[in-house]
Design an enzyme around this catalytic site. Structure first.
Site, PDB file in Angstrom:
ATOM      1  N   SER A 140      21.011  -1.017  16.779  1.00 21.14           N
ATOM      2  CA  SER A 140      21.290  -1.128  15.337  1.00 21.14           C
ATOM      3  C   SER A 140      20.414  -2.206  14.719  1.00 21.14           C
ATOM      4  CB  SER A 140      22.754  -1.478  15.102  1.00 21.14           C
ATOM      5  OG  SER A 140      22.948  -1.870  13.755  1.00 21.14           O
ATOM      6  N   TYR A 154      30.205  -6.285  16.460  1.00 18.38           N
ATOM      7  CA  TYR A 154      29.227  -5.190  16.477  1.00 18.38           C
ATOM      8  C   TYR A 154      27.827  -5.724  16.789  1.00 18.38           C
ATOM      9  CZ  TYR A 154      26.900  -0.871  14.914  1.00 18.38           C
ATOM     10  OH  TYR A 154      26.153   0.281  14.848  1.00 18.38           O
TER      11      TYR A 154
HETATM   12  P1  NDP Z   1      29.382   8.833  14.216  1.00 20.30           P
HETATM   13  O1  NDP Z   1      30.667   8.111  14.095  1.00 20.30           O
HETATM   14  O2  NDP Z   1      28.931   9.747  13.116  1.00 20.30           O
HETATM   15  O3  NDP Z   1      29.341   9.653  15.593  1.00 20.30           O
HETATM   16  C1  NDP Z   1      29.711   8.984  16.760  1.00 20.30           C
HETATM   17  C2  NDP Z   1      29.472   9.869  17.948  1.00 20.30           C
HETATM   18  O4  NDP Z   1      29.826   9.123  19.115  1.00 20.30           O
HETATM   19  C3  NDP Z   1      30.334  11.112  17.959  1.00 20.30           C
HETATM   20  O5  NDP Z   1      29.639  12.134  18.643  1.00 20.30           O
HETATM   21  C4  NDP Z   1      31.564  10.658  18.740  1.00 20.30           C
HETATM   22  O6  NDP Z   1      32.249  11.717  19.402  1.00 20.30           O
HETATM   23  C5  NDP Z   1      30.928   9.741  19.764  1.00 20.30           C
HETATM   24  N1  NDP Z   1      31.855   8.727  20.255  1.00 20.30           N
HETATM   25  C6  NDP Z   1      32.544   7.815  19.547  1.00 20.30           C
HETATM   26  N2  NDP Z   1      33.303   7.064  20.362  1.00 20.30           N
HETATM   27  C7  NDP Z   1      33.085   7.531  21.609  1.00 20.30           C
HETATM   28  C8  NDP Z   1      33.579   7.182  22.892  1.00 20.30           C
HETATM   29  N3  NDP Z   1      34.498   6.218  23.063  1.00 20.30           N
HETATM   30  N4  NDP Z   1      33.121   7.870  23.959  1.00 20.30           N
HETATM   31  C9  NDP Z   1      32.222   8.880  23.801  1.00 20.30           C
HETATM   32  N5  NDP Z   1      31.731   9.252  22.620  1.00 20.30           N
HETATM   33  C10 NDP Z   1      32.147   8.582  21.542  1.00 20.30           C
HETATM   34  O7  NDP Z   1      28.299   7.676  14.457  1.00 20.30           O
HETATM   35  P2  NDP Z   1      26.745   7.590  14.122  1.00 20.30           P
HETATM   36  O8  NDP Z   1      26.078   8.877  14.378  1.00 20.30           O
HETATM   37  O9  NDP Z   1      26.590   6.919  12.823  1.00 20.30           O
HETATM   38  O10 NDP Z   1      26.296   6.510  15.228  1.00 20.30           O
HETATM   39  C11 NDP Z   1      25.580   6.848  16.407  1.00 20.30           C
HETATM   40  C12 NDP Z   1      24.994   5.572  16.977  1.00 20.30           C
HETATM   41  O11 NDP Z   1      24.136   4.970  15.998  1.00 20.30           O
HETATM   42  C13 NDP Z   1      26.034   4.506  17.325  1.00 20.30           C
HETATM   43  O12 NDP Z   1      25.667   3.854  18.502  1.00 20.30           O
HETATM   44  C14 NDP Z   1      25.969   3.546  16.140  1.00 20.30           C
HETATM   45  O13 NDP Z   1      26.396   2.258  16.468  1.00 20.30           O
HETATM   46  C15 NDP Z   1      24.488   3.616  15.816  1.00 20.30           C
HETATM   47  N6  NDP Z   1      24.124   3.210  14.461  1.00 20.30           N
HETATM   48  C16 NDP Z   1      24.597   3.873  13.350  1.00 20.30           C
HETATM   49  C17 NDP Z   1      24.231   3.456  12.083  1.00 20.30           C
HETATM   50  C18 NDP Z   1      24.718   4.122  10.848  1.00 20.30           C
HETATM   51  O14 NDP Z   1      24.510   3.563   9.752  1.00 20.30           O
HETATM   52  N7  NDP Z   1      25.339   5.301  10.917  1.00 20.30           N
HETATM   53  C19 NDP Z   1      23.320   2.310  11.893  1.00 20.30           C
HETATM   54  C20 NDP Z   1      22.872   1.695  13.111  1.00 20.30           C
HETATM   55  C21 NDP Z   1      23.261   2.144  14.339  1.00 20.30           C
HETATM   56  P3  NDP Z   1      33.460  12.561  18.680  1.00 20.30           P
HETATM   57  O15 NDP Z   1      32.775  13.509  17.724  1.00 20.30           O
HETATM   58  O16 NDP Z   1      34.150  13.257  19.788  1.00 20.30           O
HETATM   59  O17 NDP Z   1      34.313  11.560  17.967  1.00 20.30           O
END
Ligand code: NDP
Length: 245
Positions: A140, A154
């Site tokens: 991030s 975070y």
């Molecule tokens: P979302 O919340 O849109 O999606 C999260 C994904 O991770 C989903 O597929 C979810 O599965 C899965 N997930 C969540 N918790 C778990 C868990 N305990 N075990 C396995 N899978 C899990 O998040 P983003 O797409 O926004 O984020 C993806 C990555 O990008 C993360 O690491 C986040 O920290 C990082 N990020 C995001 C930013 C943003 O602004 N969006 C900015 C910077 C970094 P399910 O569908 O089953 O819930």
């Protein structure tokens, strides 16, 4: 296509950035396994789109908070497809609030999903990644620049990915495996919707003045997964609209 004959595993591939990455790697030619925790329907829809594009797909339920699930996802991918070439550690959870508000359980859960899970998945994958292998983690922009209060947990978890990336680049480089980190800026997903309460403020912190899209993050992953990026390792690719500038 650059990933023809390759196999990728994307954690958290059911939604948001992970879904865009899974679809992009499939478009690049890879067969793709993707994990989810709760959202089986969304994961299955992504898999159906990958199959419609002519690639094989595998959906795995794996909770990053469960240590056994992390290695299990790698082993199931190898059992199904016979190899693993690209691991994308993407699944993550957000955590915002003053340090005094986080209970021990919150700290353990966020560190388990955002730090321990990518570590364990990388450990399992390292046994399978051969020459040309790719280990890519989604960090991030807050690891570079914390824009305000409330980010202690975070930011702690995402900054750890910088050390993991550098250390594993050193450890796996001799095997022909590259290890890199992609640091997204504010990106329009369910975790951080572009019409959310703090969205305007986040957009204003970027140089370009807007949120990114999951596809823009997936493009960077596609570059790092490709053979042509073979001399890029141990580094961070910020895809943050200039958030760190
Ligand atoms: P979302 O919340 O849109 O999606 C999260 C994904 O991770 C989903 O597929 C979810 O599965 C899965 N997930 C969540 N918790 C778990 C868990 N305990 N075990 C396995 N899978 C899990 O998040 P983003 O797409 O926004 O984020 C993806 C990555 O990008 C993360 O690491 C986040 O920290 C990082 N990020 C995001 C930013 C943003 O602004 N969006 C900015 C910077 C970094 P399910 O569908 O089953 O819930």
């Amino acid at each position: 296509m650059s990933l023809d004959g390759k196999v990728a595993l994307v954690t958290g591939g059911s939604r948001g950035i992970g879904a865009a990455v899974a679809l992009r790697l499939a478009a690049d030619g890879a067969d793709v396994a993707l994990t989810y925790r709760d959202n089986a329907t969304a994961a299955t829809e992504v898999a159906e789109r990958i199959k419609a594009a002519g690639r094989r797909a595998l959906v795995i339920r794996a909770d990053g908070a469960d240590a056994a699930d992390c290695a299990k996802a790698v082993e199931e991918t190898v059992a199904e497809f016979g190899r693993l070439d690209v691991l994308v550690n993407n699944a993550g959870v957000g955590a915002v609030g003053p340090i005094g508000d986080f209970a021990l359980e919150d700290i353990d859960r966020v560190l388990a999903v955002n730090v321990r899970a990518p570590y364990l998945a990388a450990r399992a994958a390292a046994a399978h990644l051969g020459h040309g292998g790719r280990l890519i983690t989604i960090g991030s922009c807050v690891a570079d620049r914390v824009p305000g209060p409330g980010m202690s947990l975070y930011a702690l978890s995402k900054t750890a990915m910088i050390g993991l990336t550098k250390a594993l680049a050193r450890e796996l480089g001799a095997n022909g495996v590259t290890v890199n980190l992609v640091q997204p800026g504010p990106t329009d997903t369910a975790m951080n919707p572009a019409d959310g309460p703090y969205a305007a403020e986040q957009a204003s912190l970027t140089a370009v003045g807007r949120y990114g899209t999951p596809d823009e993050i997936a493009s960077a992953v596609s570059f790092l997964a490709a053979e042509s990026s073979r001399y890029v390792t141990g580094t961070t690719l910020s895809v943050d609209g200039g958030h760190a500038a």
